[in-house]
Design a protein around this motif. Structure first.
Motif, mmCIF file in Angstrom:
data_model
loop_
_atom_site.group_PDB
_atom_site.id
_atom_site.type_symbol
_atom_site.label_atom_id
_atom_site.label_comp_id
_atom_site.label_asym_id
_atom_site.label_seq_id
_atom_site.Cartn_x
_atom_site.Cartn_y
_atom_site.Cartn_z
ATOM 1 N N GLU A 17 8.641 -2.287 16.622
ATOM 2 C CA GLU A 17 9.701 -2.638 15.672
ATOM 3 C C GLU A 17 9.193 -3.615 14.602
ATOM 4 N N VAL A 18 8.364 -4.565 15.008
ATOM 5 C CA VAL A 18 7.771 -5.495 14.027
ATOM 6 C C VAL A 18 7.036 -4.700 12.941
ATOM 7 N N ALA A 19 6.264 -3.712 13.387
ATOM 8 C CA ALA A 19 5.499 -2.891 12.444
ATOM 9 C C ALA A 19 6.420 -2.024 11.589
ATOM 10 N N ALA A 20 7.449 -1.478 12.209
ATOM 11 C CA ALA A 20 8.371 -0.594 11.480
ATOM 12 C C ALA A 20 9.110 -1.364 10.380
ATOM 13 N N VAL A 21 9.466 -2.614 10.683
ATOM 14 C CA VAL A 21 10.158 -3.447 9.682
ATOM 15 C C VAL A 21 9.258 -3.655 8.469
ATOM 16 N N ILE A 22 7.971 -3.905 8.724
ATOM 17 C CA ILE A 22 7.020 -4.098 7.614
ATOM 18 C C ILE A 22 6.939 -2.826 6.760
ATOM 19 N N LEU A 23 6.857 -1.670 7.421
ATOM 20 C CA LEU A 23 6.777 -0.407 6.658
ATOM 21 C C LEU A 23 8.042 -0.195 5.821
ATOM 22 N N ARG A 24 9.203 -0.468 6.425
ATOM 23 C CA ARG A 24 10.466 -0.259 5.686
ATOM 24 C C ARG A 24 10.575 -1.210 4.505
ATOM 25 N N ALA A 25 9.925 -2.376 4.615
ATOM 26 C CA ALA A 25 9.981 -3.374 3.540
ATOM 27 C C ALA A 25 8.898 -3.142 2.476
ATOM 28 N N GLY A 26 8.144 -2.058 2.614
ATOM 29 C CA GLY A 26 7.136 -1.757 1.594
ATOM 30 C C GLY A 26 5.768 -2.349 1.866
ATOM 31 N N SER A 29 6.711 4.596 -4.021
ATOM 32 C CA SER A 29 5.451 4.677 -4.777
ATOM 33 C C SER A 29 4.778 3.313 -4.911
ATOM 34 N N ARG A 30 5.556 2.224 -4.906
ATOM 35 C CA ARG A 30 4.910 0.898 -4.989
ATOM 36 C C ARG A 30 4.162 0.569 -3.698
ATOM 37 N N ALA A 31 4.774 0.935 -2.560
ATOM 38 C CA ALA A 31 4.098 0.713 -1.273
ATOM 39 C C ALA A 31 2.824 1.551 -1.200
ATOM 40 N N VAL A 32 2.929 2.791 -1.680
ATOM 41 C CA VAL A 32 1.772 3.693 -1.662
ATOM 42 C C VAL A 32 0.654 3.148 -2.556
ATOM 43 N N ALA A 33 1.056 2.594 -3.699
ATOM 44 C CA ALA A 33 0.048 2.031 -4.612
ATOM 45 C C ALA A 33 -0.734 0.905 -3.930
ATOM 46 N N ARG A 34 -0.055 0.166 -3.063
ATOM 47 C CA ARG A 34 -0.743 -0.931 -2.359
ATOM 48 C C ARG A 34 -1.859 -0.410 -1.450
ATOM 49 N N ILE A 35 -1.684 0.800 -0.905
ATOM 50 C CA ILE A 35 -2.759 1.394 -0.079
ATOM 51 C C ILE A 35 -4.030 1.547 -0.908
ATOM 52 N N PHE A 36 -3.857 2.132 -2.108
ATOM 53 C CA PHE A 36 -5.026 2.367 -2.966
ATOM 54 C C PHE A 36 -5.693 1.046 -3.339
ATOM 55 N N GLU A 37 -4.846 0.045 -3.645
ATOM 56 C CA GLU A 37 -5.397 -1.271 -4.021
ATOM 57 C C GLU A 37 -6.165 -1.886 -2.860
ATOM 58 N N ALA A 38 -5.560 -1.838 -1.665
ATOM 59 C CA ALA A 38 -6.198 -2.476 -0.501
ATOM 60 C C ALA A 38 -7.548 -1.844 -0.180
ATOM 61 N N LYS A 39 -7.629 -0.531 -0.327
ATOM 62 C CA LYS A 39 -8.872 0.182 0.004
ATOM 63 C C LYS A 39 -9.887 0.193 -1.125
ATOM 64 N N GLY A 40 -9.397 -0.061 -2.355
ATOM 65 C CA GLY A 40 -10.256 0.158 -3.509
ATOM 66 C C GLY A 40 -10.484 1.641 -3.720
ATOM 67 N N ARG A 41 -9.472 2.427 -3.355
ATOM 68 C CA ARG A 41 -9.600 3.893 -3.430
ATOM 69 C C ARG A 41 -9.098 4.387 -4.777
ATOM 70 N N PRO A 42 -9.808 5.316 -5.415
ATOM 71 C CA PRO A 42 -9.329 5.840 -6.699
ATOM 72 C C PRO A 42 -7.959 6.504 -6.533
ATOM 73 N N PHE A 43 -7.108 6.327 -7.525
ATOM 74 C CA PHE A 43 -5.747 6.872 -7.438
ATOM 75 C C PHE A 43 -5.719 8.399 -7.439
ATOM 76 N N THR A 44 -6.835 9.004 -7.769
ATOM 77 C CA THR A 44 -6.904 10.474 -7.796
ATOM 78 C C THR A 44 -7.167 11.065 -6.411
ATOM 79 N N ASP A 45 -7.474 10.218 -5.444
ATOM 80 C CA ASP A 45 -7.865 10.660 -4.104
ATOM 81 C C ASP A 45 -6.606 10.725 -3.233
ATOM 82 N N PRO A 46 -6.112 11.928 -2.894
ATOM 83 C CA PRO A 46 -4.788 12.033 -2.257
ATOM 84 C C PRO A 46 -4.754 11.540 -0.809
#
Ligand code: AMP
Ligand code: MG
Length: 368
Positions: free
Chosen positions: A21-30, A50-67
């Motif tokens: 539940e701790v983890a689920a709350v974090i996901l729901r909060a973005g 989409s803002r939460a998803v953008a954070r994944i790319f930022e955290a990894k340093g992954r190009p936004f074109t990489d699905p």
């Protein structure tokens, strides 16, 4: 960005509901949660935000074109993220889910294009890990999750790998110990007239053929000249990269072993720190080599895939300049193992029976 990454130890089979539940709350909060799957650890965010998803790319340093792959925990969620789902997708899902098969389908508009690097498709899978399934179900969301490593680093198969790469960049890591399979999912594109395996992985191609007899396999291998090593790295999509160079030796097992010993010895004689990724039964042949990481018995491809990324990371941490690896059988899980080794080698193959050829390791040019 963030200051601290929280780590919660959870039981792989029976994670405590409060921790989920701790983890689920974090996901729901973005926020971002790294979690175990049966393949590798994923870096999860709400796939519909989409803002939460953008954070994944930022955290990894992954190009936004990489699905990214969207993870679901119930069959009905498939139609929530994909549309015009063909009957074959349902048959594959019934046979392989939960499990290491990702299906590329037509994306529903409610899934932000960011998830798919702007494509009109979406990659979906249901992971076979109690922690992942319970987390996705508790969040009540589809969860976009690439592997939880920095861009171009080997995928993480233990929570410590996630911390090494992403400490301070992810809100929470659920640590349930090592991932059973150890290589990523098989990605199968169902949006083309003939289904195409875009990436071999945990679901063997031979098993897929039972339901998809005409499937094709995308061949990303550069055509290595049969008599010589490739002249230069960089001809191959760099991925799963150790910091050290990796030399991959191809051919029949006995010839490969002989060449691995010769190559490792030649490199060490030039003053390099050498690490070997060895089959268990071959380890005794490398007694004189600085570092030997054992992957498993040659006929135990599941054991080898389970160890592969962890052992590459271990050798990297030990500070070797170069790693030497040999080919295993390319059947079953072996195709994924070959693909990951080939990418770590940046597409460069040394054919075991070819005459010695020069390779560039840092500033040194060495004939091996
Ligand atoms: P990762 O999650 O880091 O293991 O990488 C996801 C894999 O799935 C990559 O090989 C992607 O190229 C592939 N993938 C994800 N979404 C799509 C898509 N919509 N179309 C094609 N390939 C995809
Ligand atoms: Mg990845």
């Amino acid at each position: 960005m963030l200051h601290t990454t929280r780590v919660l130890q959870v039981d792989a089979a029976e994670p405590a509901a409060g921790d989920i539940e701790v983890a689920a709350v974090i996901l729901r909060a973005g926020g971002l949660v790294a979690f175990p799957t049966e393949t590798v650890y994923g870096l999860g965010a709400n796939a519909l935000d989409s803002r939460a998803v953008a954070r994944i790319f930022e955290a990894k340093g992954r190009p936004f074109t990489d699905p990214l792959i969207v993870h679901i925990a119930a069959d009905r969620q498939l139609e929530e993220v994909a549309e015009a789902v063909p009957p074959l997708a349902h048959r594959l899902a019934a046979r392989f889910w939960p499990g290491p098969l990702t299906l590329v389908l037509k994306r529903r508009a409610r899934v932000p294009a960011t998830v798919s690097g702007g494509r009109d498709t979406v990659a979906v899978r249901m992971p076979n890990h109690p922690v992942a399934l319970r987390l996705i179900a508790a969040a009540g969301l589809p969860v976009a999750a690439p592997s939880a490593n920095l861009f171009m680093r080997p995928s993480p198969t233990q929570a410590s790998h996630v911390l090494d790469d992403l400490s301070g960049r992810v809100d929470l890591i659920l640590d349930a110990g090592p991932c059973p399979i150890g290589v990523e999912s098989t990605v199968l594109d169902l949006t083309t007239p003939i289904p195409v395996v875009l990436r071999p992985g945990g679901a063997p191609v031979e098993d897929l053929r039972a339901l998809v007899p005409d499937l094709e396999i995308l061949n990303r291998q550069v055509s290595a000249d049969d008599s010589e090593a490739q002249p230069a790295p960089g001809m191959f999509v760099k991925h799963y990269s150790p910091r050290a160079r990796l030399l991959l030796i191809a051919g029949a097992p006995d010839v490969v072993l002989h060449r691995m010993v010769a190559v490792a010895t030649a490199l060490q004689n030039r003053g390099l720190q050498v690490g070997v990724l060895a089959a268990a039964e071959d380890a005794q042949n490398f007694k004189a080599i600085d570092q030997v990481a054992i992957l498993g018995r040659r006929d135990d491809l599941a054991g080898i895939s389970h160890q592969l990324f962890a052992q590459i990371r271990t050798l990297d941490k030990s500070g070797v300049d170069v790693m030497v690896a040999g080919q295993f059988a390319r059947t079953g899980l072996g195709l994924a193992i070959w693909d990951r080794l080939l990418r770590a080698a940046e597409g460069m193959i040394i054919h075991a029976s070819a005459p010695p050829a020069p390779v560039q390791i840092g500033a040194l040019k060495i004939t091996v």
